[in-house]
Design an enzyme around this catalytic site. Sequence first.
Site, short mmCIF file in Angstrom:
data_model
loop_
_atom_site.label_atom_id
_atom_site.label_comp_id
_atom_site.label_asym_id
_atom_site.label_seq_id
_atom_site.Cartn_x
_atom_site.Cartn_y
_atom_site.Cartn_z
N THR A 79 14.55 -48.35 -0.15
CA THR A 79 15.00 -46.78 -0.07
C THR A 79 16.31 -46.64 0.54
O THR A 79 16.65 -47.28 1.05
CB THR A 79 13.93 -45.98 0.93
OG1 THR A 79 14.34 -44.84 0.99
CG2 THR A 79 13.75 -46.74 2.33
N TYR B 126 10.03 -45.00 9.68
CA TYR B 126 10.13 -45.21 8.32
C TYR B 126 11.30 -46.02 7.87
O TYR B 126 11.17 -47.21 7.15
CB TYR B 126 9.84 -43.95 7.46
CG TYR B 126 10.19 -44.10 6.07
CD1 TYR B 126 9.01 -44.79 5.23
CD2 TYR B 126 11.01 -43.76 5.38
CE1 TYR B 126 9.11 -44.94 3.91
CE2 TYR B 126 11.42 -43.97 4.07
CZ TYR B 126 10.27 -44.73 3.17
OH TYR B 126 10.39 -44.93 1.90
#
Length: 363
Positions: free
Chosen positions: A136, A179
């Site tokens: 990501t 995250y």
Amino acid sequence: MSLVAPNIKTTSDRVLVTGGCGFLGCNIAASLAARGHSVLAMDNLSRRGSRENADWLRHRHGNNVAIEVADTRDTEAVDALVSASSAVMHLAAQVAVTTSLADPISDFEVNGRGTLNVLEAIRRHNPRAPVIFASTNKVYGKLLDPSQVHHVDGRYVPDEPRLAHGVGEDTPLDLYSPYGCSKGAADQYVRDYARVFELRSVVLRMSCIYGPRQFGNEDQGWIAHFLLQAIQQRPITIYGDGHQVRDALFVDDAVNAWIGALDNIDEVPGRIFNLGGGPANAISLWDLLEFITELRGNRPDVRLDSWRPGDQPWYVSDVRAASQALNWKPLVPVRQGLQRLERWLDGHVSTSALSPELLEARI
């Protein structure tokens, strides 16, 4: 447990897609099956929409796709599925920043340990199997402060000329949020297993993928979130001032990049690529709202709220490395992709299908 009979053809081109019933995973699985691959779509079916995606794969591709209900935290299941596969597309993950803040340990177990389980299974049982990993852009952290951008035509633009083509893969990591930490750790494990154990791995750091079969579970799914709110005639909340910019990549283009990485694995083992729409598909939040107004014929009700910790005022992927190495480029412009997503959402998503996470979608 399998949702389909285990009579999938046993060929040497079987591909394991972890998270294979998620938004991007099911699109990758479908594309591989259409090319003639035998596909194992592994998913724990915990997210809303995953069972519908599993049914869609089963009815569309029959015995070319087997659905395995399993979790990457289950080492025995991972070992068995990896051993039976010629390649691994690893997308299974906990994807929400909000969820990681509420339960950092579970977030790490899924993203960090789950990825390490996949890598160890490949190293011990199937060391020649390529593995493509879904990372990501959040591994780059906030990237720029508001003082490092300026306004041009209602958008934030970075002050630094070096960012004219977007964020390159040489940008230092700056993990932000649990995250970001868990995905960043997994990202680096995948890279390091290529260097230390000579696994044939590729890392794809993705930005704003959108398109059909996206149910709005992901807190990165802001494009689908905005459209769904408009379709349901619900207000849209903008955190910040709406001038923040992202590059959007239609799911078909993302799938082509993933398959390009698999097809070219012998030329790109150990490589990391930023994967997004690039500068040509960079839009602000207000830009998206204007597109939605054109599509729907009326302007959504918009409410402003405070910036959230870690929100990036600007992020655009530099996709030149991926374009050159994978013989790939984004082909679907945002307006066209948005029209296709709207048609799918209108036909497939009802009020009852909206997830709680959708209402807190992040960009």
